[in-house]
Design a protein around this motif. Structure first.
Motif, PDB file in Angstrom:
ATOM      1  N   LEU A   1       9.924   3.679   5.951  1.00  0.00           N
ATOM      2  CA  LEU A   1      11.339   3.812   6.304  1.00  0.00           C
ATOM      3  C   LEU A   1      11.808   5.253   6.157  1.00  0.00           C
ATOM      4  O   LEU A   1      12.801   5.659   6.753  1.00  0.00           O
ATOM      5  N   ASP A   2      11.086   6.029   5.338  1.00  0.00           N
ATOM      6  CA  ASP A   2      11.485   7.414   5.102  1.00  0.00           C
ATOM      7  C   ASP A   2      11.340   8.277   6.358  1.00  0.00           C
ATOM      8  O   ASP A   2      11.968   9.325   6.468  1.00  0.00           O
TER       9      ASP A   2
ATOM     10  N   SER B   1      -0.112   8.450  -3.152  1.00  0.00           N
ATOM     11  CA  SER B   1      -0.702   8.606  -4.483  1.00  0.00           C
ATOM     12  C   SER B   1      -0.394   7.394  -5.346  1.00  0.00           C
ATOM     13  O   SER B   1      -1.257   6.888  -6.074  1.00  0.00           O
ATOM     14  N   ILE B   2       0.861   6.919  -5.269  1.00  0.00           N
ATOM     15  CA  ILE B   2       1.235   5.761  -6.085  1.00  0.00           C
ATOM     16  C   ILE B   2       0.456   4.531  -5.638  1.00  0.00           C
ATOM     17  O   ILE B   2      -0.059   3.766  -6.456  1.00  0.00           O
TER      18      ILE B   2
ATOM     19  N   ALA C   1       1.730  -5.304  -5.563  1.00  0.00           N
ATOM     20  CA  ALA C   1       3.032  -5.397  -4.904  1.00  0.00           C
ATOM     21  C   ALA C   1       3.789  -4.081  -5.020  1.00  0.00           C
ATOM     22  O   ALA C   1       4.490  -3.674  -4.089  1.00  0.00           O
ATOM     23  N   LEU C   2       3.634  -3.408  -6.157  1.00  0.00           N
ATOM     24  CA  LEU C   2       4.278  -2.101  -6.326  1.00  0.00           C
ATOM     25  C   LEU C   2       3.777  -1.126  -5.268  1.00  0.00           C
ATOM     26  O   LEU C   2       4.556  -0.369  -4.670  1.00  0.00           O
TER      27      LEU C   2
ATOM     28  N   ILE D   1       6.050   0.517   2.069  1.00  0.00           N
ATOM     29  CA  ILE D   1       7.140   0.100   2.955  1.00  0.00           C
ATOM     30  C   ILE D   1       8.257   1.140   2.976  1.00  0.00           C
ATOM     31  O   ILE D   1       8.731   1.541   4.036  1.00  0.00           O
ATOM     32  N   ILE D   2       8.677   1.601   1.778  1.00  0.00           N
ATOM     33  CA  ILE D   2       9.794   2.554   1.825  1.00  0.00           C
ATOM     34  C   ILE D   2       9.343   3.900   2.393  1.00  0.00           C
ATOM     35  O   ILE D   2      10.144   4.616   2.979  1.00  0.00           O
TER      36      ILE D   2
ATOM     37  N   ILE E   1       9.844  10.499  -1.196  1.00  0.00           N
ATOM     38  CA  ILE E   1       9.184   9.190  -1.192  1.00  0.00           C
ATOM     39  C   ILE E   1       7.931   9.209  -0.329  1.00  0.00           C
ATOM     40  O   ILE E   1       6.864   8.754  -0.719  1.00  0.00           O
TER      41      ILE E   1
ATOM     42  N   PHE F   1       5.432  -1.907  -2.060  1.00  0.00           N
ATOM     43  CA  PHE F   1       6.822  -1.444  -2.082  1.00  0.00           C
ATOM     44  C   PHE F   1       6.885   0.002  -1.602  1.00  0.00           C
ATOM     45  O   PHE F   1       7.688   0.358  -0.741  1.00  0.00           O
ATOM     46  N   PHE F   2       5.991   0.836  -2.152  1.00  0.00           N
ATOM     47  CA  PHE F   2       6.051   2.248  -1.803  1.00  0.00           C
ATOM     48  C   PHE F   2       5.582   2.490  -0.376  1.00  0.00           C
ATOM     49  O   PHE F   2       6.128   3.353   0.317  1.00  0.00           O
TER      50      PHE F   2
ATOM     51  N   ILE G   1       5.077  11.017  -2.185  1.00  0.00           N
ATOM     52  CA  ILE G   1       4.444  10.448  -3.385  1.00  0.00           C
ATOM     53  C   ILE G   1       3.842   9.071  -3.124  1.00  0.00           C
ATOM     54  O   ILE G   1       2.994   8.612  -3.883  1.00  0.00           O
TER      55      ILE G   1
END
Lengths: 664, 303
Positions: free
Chosen positions: B110-111, B63-64, B99-100, B106-107, B57, B103-104, B60
């Motif tokens: 957390l990673d 890039s996302i 928003a997507l 934020i996670i 996560i 999302f990435f 990537i």
């Protein structure tokens, strides 16, 4: 007729589950499921692909006049396909999930489990296929009973049995409302059937009967404030059952609401507004309560409430659209709601299956005990992430498509809308946007805490990837999620057709063509996005291959003795949110403060917990009140036979008195 | 197409203008206008260090995030030219794509398993969730005002609805968008990008562990996002029918002005107390609601 005979044979053969040897039970059940799924899916596809002709045949008819007729129209066909897909995937997944149970449970338990699973599936199919009220109530009851047995499968713990029983009670309250509603229809039209609803609605006020039906079906669907069984039953059930219950069984409530609403003829505006407002409340509160949960499956259960809310928003908008004669709003609202039924069945079952895999691997559902599972269970993690992104309604996944349809209905109806309508719509838009934001908050927490970082407990550290037999079926679900997300026109077009037929909207192909063309643009945008991501990642790989890449510890701000316990937990992640939402969530903390004279503080516990306000005030409090009252009456239970004879005597005296006074 | 290219060009100097403004306002000589891009080229030349805790996560996510921003750029029109992708409800996809990306981000934070980054993630998640309704109410107002539901068509018709009060919307809209940009891009008064203490950061603390290529991507996405919102604001304040050459000039003028405003705000204002932020963000939704009520009055639905 061949079809109905084959269906009957499957029903009868299901009894054999008890007879076949233990090693064969799974495959025997699978065989029956596959046969039945092939049969009913073929019917449905026939109906959907055909001219929309209804498909009707008697299942059985006795000379005494008892008969059960199956009718499949396009709405039933849609629901049959949704049910079949999730039930099949759930069953395939269950093989690996039940493996640890095999050692400690006897064959009878498994027989009951498989038998109930078959009958849950059969009863759900029949719920959407029968029109006659009596048959409907029978299969509705079978559905409640079979799901009850499935919920209490793991009933070594008393609490699970208790949950199961309270679930059963709620289901019967639901059934009571539906029964009364059907009786009213029968008294008036002489016929107890969904088909006679139109006749009744044509003659009487629509709202009261609708409310009766709605109360019954809303309990099943889990609309707030009738949702209280849902967050209890889902975590208690085995995960493949939670997936099927949350994915499809609660949608039977939605199916019922659709059938009733589609026959209504007046009071449409007030009905639409009622559905819309209850759905908005369910959506917002559902996700708000989900955020503070620590139990992964309970969190998902609250999300079911949220998604039922989104479905309801679509349906409510559709009804409002019919009431004010806004054709596009009806079409988009209904289509968004109906499509979300399919979408939610996919991603929610996927999420529950993965929660089950996590439970098997880490032996806990408590998120605070997990962490770092992505390294240990990469497939489960990626599938869970797919489900999370889809449930948040993010492109290019399927949840976005249904939410987009609903948004489009709302935005499109704004120009030229009346004052009341525009205020209502803008409120709904803001609420739906807020639901989206809250869902992202919730699932970044769920995914981040469970799968990322370092394991917070030993069991989590020792977790192993779920068996391949559990992963493969889920890949099919994930593929469907992506397919709907990227190829939405292919799916939405038939949904428009179903909606048009169910509500007799008489939709012009031109309107549908415009909307589908719009969705094609979304597919294009989604495609461009996916290609961009792929290109960037490829370039990144090339770029990094020519640079020095090292590994090191996470930046600890100069502190080097970091342990897994220092990580952010689910509670701390939600802390700032909790602070905001405290009035609504009533989070309770239990801690005894450190006294001033306590120089060396002793060991102490800290406990924080959020109650479900609705459960406390609407279920627990009245129930406690009644039990308290009944306990007081227990004084009369003396155990002495003469007292009991006295009670009988008093009773007869009372009857005599009342009869002489002509009161009874 | 023009909209897409202009945003890329604007992103080239946007962060530099903010920096210059801040230098001038604080009386420093300061770095040149292209310093941020020089920093980027440095990052691109460097290698990377990845924490042992992180996994797929974390790798990537940047890039996302950049891809979502590029995707969002496709929907923005310029002058009377339609955007590369324009369809009814494209702004919904615009918002959800961004928003997507969130999302990435934020996670990915957390990673790393770091409590600092978890803290940033939690704050970012909360604040971006609260800002969501404001944008949608604003778009609803525009949809109602113009009668259309796509960026390109809304902006094309914005100044030719024949409504005399269009300037009110243009100003309220621009104000709200400026504030939304500040929150979405984690600038003052919600977040201070120059703070040196991890505990007081939001966005910066989330990307603490990034280095090299990935960090460069995150910065590029941030610069592009500034230019995207700048372009939205531009579309709101300049009528689409004006002369194109003039418009290109005005476009950059608006972007520079916008960057200047951000620079000045950051020079003369302190960051909000962290627990004041939710109140501040929710205020935006209320302003958007007021704007909506005003439109009801103006269109004579509410007497």
């Amino acid at each position: 007729m061949f079809g109905s005979t084959a269906f009957l044979i499957i029903l009868v053969l299901s009894l054999l589950v008890y007879a076949v040897p233990e090693w064969l039970k799974h495959y025997f059940t699978l065989g029956l499921l596959t046969a039945g799924i092939a049969l009913t899916s073929a019917w449905s596809i026939g109906v959907l692909a055909g001219t929309g002709q209804e498909y009707e045949f008697p299942l059985f008819a006795s000379e005494a006049g008892v008969r059960m007729v199956l009718v499949i129209d396009s709405l039933s066909a849609f629901f049959i396909l949704v049910i079949n897909f999730t039930v099949l995937i759930g069953f395939l997944y269950s093989r690996g999930y039940l493996e640890p149970y095999r050692a400690r449970m006897n064959a009878l338990r498994f027989s009951i489990h498989y038998f109930s699973y078959l009958w849950l599936w059969i009863s759900m199919l029949m719920v959407v296929m029968v029109r006659d009220g009596l048959s409907f109530l029978i299969v509705w009851e079978i559905m409640a009973l079979s799901s009850f047995f499935l919920v209490i499968f793991d009933a070594e713990e008393r609490s699970i049995l208790k949950t199961g029983i309270s679930y059963l009670i709620m289901m019967h309250v639901s059934m009571f409302f539906i029964l009364v509603a059907f009786l009213i229809v029968q008294k008036d039209t002489g016929q107890m059937s969904f088909d006679s609803l139109g006749e009744y609605f044509g003659r009487h006020r629509n709202l009261p009967l609708f409310l009766l039906f709605f109360a019954g079906f809303a309990i099943k669907a889990g609309f707030i404030p009738l949702h209280t069984w849902l967050p209890e039953a889902h975590p208690a059930a085995p995960s493949h059952i939670s997936g099927v219950m949350s994915g499809v069984m609660i949608k039977m409530g939605i199916y019922g609401i659709i059938r009733v609403v589609a026959s209504m003829q007046s009071d449409l505006l007030v009905t639409g507004v009622i559905i819309l407002i209850i759905s908005l409340i369910s959506g917002v509160l559902g996700v708000m309560m989900a955020i503070v949960q620590h139990d992964l499956k309970r969190l998902l259960a609250y999300h079911s409430i949220e998604n039922i809310g989104i479905i309801g928003i679509g349906l409510g908008l559709g009804v409002i659209g019919q009431a004010i004669g806004n054709h596009a709003l009806s079409l988009l609202g209904y289509a968004g709601g109906v499509l979300h039924v399919l979408n939610h069945s996919l991603f929610k079952s996927l999420l529950f299956f993965n929660a089950g895999s996590v439970y098997l691997a880490a032996h806990t559902r408590n998120m605070e005990q997990t962490g770092g599972l992505m390294k240990r269970m990469p497939w489960t993690a990626i599938l869970f992430l797919t489900g999370s992104l889809a449930i948040c309604g993010l492109p290019p996944f399927n949840g976005f498509i249904s939410e987009f349809l609903i948004y489009m209905g709302m935005f499109g109806s704004l120009p030229g809308a009346s004052l009341f309508h525009s205020i209502l719509i803008v409120g709904s838009i803001a609420a739906l946007a807020l639901i989206g934001g809250l869902a992202i908050f919730c699932f970044t927490k769920a995914f981040g805490i469970v799968f990322l970082g370092e394991p917070r407990s030993e069991q989590a550290g020792n977790a192993r990837e779920a068996d391949k037999s559990m992963i493969y079926p889920q890949l099919a679900t994930a593929a469907m999620i992506l397919f709907i997300g990227l190829g939405s026109p292919l799916v939405v077009k038939p949904v428009f057709g179903i909606v048009g037929q169910t509500w007799n909207l008489g939709t012009q192909p031109l309107v549908i063509g415009a909307f589908t063309a719009n969705l094609a643009q979304i597919s294009l945008a989604g495609g461009i996005f996916v290609v961009t991501v792929a290109a960037l990642l490829l370039y990144r790989r090339y770029h990094l291959s020519r640079r020095v890449v090292e590994a090191g510890p996470t930046w600890g701000c100069g502190y080097t003795a970091v342990t897994a316990k220092h990580q952010y937990t689910a509670t701390s992640f939600a802390y700032n949110y909790n602070h905001l939402a405290r009035p609504l969530l009533q989070t309770k903390k239990e801690i005894d403060e450190i006294g001033e004279d306590e120089i060396f503080p002793r060991k102490r516990k800290f406990l924080s917990h959020s109650d479900d306000l609705f459960k406390r005030h609407l279920v627990d409090r009245p129930v406690n009140l009644v039990t308290g009252l009944l306990k007081r009456l227990a004084v009369m239970q003396t155990g002495e036979i003469r007292h009991y004879i006295l009670y009988a005597f008093v009773f007869m005296l009372l009857v005599l008195l009342l009869a002489t006074l002509k009161i009874i | 197409m023009a909209g897409f290219i202009l945003i890329v060009v604007a992103a080239l100097f946007f962060p530099g203008v903010i920096l210059r403004t801040k230098s001038i306002a604080s009386g420093r000589k300061g770095p040149g206008i292209f310093q941020p891009w020089k920093d980027l080229s440095l990052l691109l030349r460097k290698g990377s260090v990845f924490s042992d805790t992180t996994g797929l996560i974390f790798k990537i996510a940047p890039s996302i995030t950049l891809a979502t921003v590029i995707g969002a750029m496709l929907f923005l029109p310029f002058a009377q030219q339609k955007a590369l992708l324009s369809f009814e409800g494209d702004f919904i996809m615009f918002a959800y794509l961004l928003a997507l990306g969130k999302f990435f981000t934020i996670i990915a934070a957390l990673d790393t398993g770091s409590s600092f980054e978890g803290m940033g993630a939690s704050r970012e998640a909360l604040f971006s969730m609260l800002v969501e309704p404001a944008f949608f109410i604003l778009m609803a107002t525009f949809a109602m005002f113009t009668g259309y539901t796509s960026f390109s068509v809304i902006f094309n018709h914005f100044f030719i609805t024949g409504n005399d009060y269009v300037l009110i919307y243009s100003i309220i809209g621009a104000y709200l968008l400026v504030q939304i940009t500040m929150i979405e891009n984690s600038r003052l008064p919600v977040d201070d990008p120059k703070t040196h203490l991890e505990l007081t950061m939001i966005h910066e603390v989330m990307i603490l562990d990034y280095s090299g290529f990935d960090k460069a991507l995150i910065h590029i996405a941030g610069y592009l996002k500034f230019a995207i919102y700048g372009s939205l604001i531009y579309n709101l304040v300049v009528p689409a029918g004006w002369n194109v050459i003039l418009q290109i000039g005005l476009f950059f003028a608006v972007q520079v002005l916008f960057a200047g405003v951000i620079g000045f705000t950051e020079s003369f204002r302190a960051r909000n107390k962290m627990n004041k932020n939710p109140k501040f963000i929710l205020t935006l939704s209320s302003i958007a609601l007021i704007a909506f009520m005003v439109i009801l009055i103006l269109t004579e639905k509410l007497a």
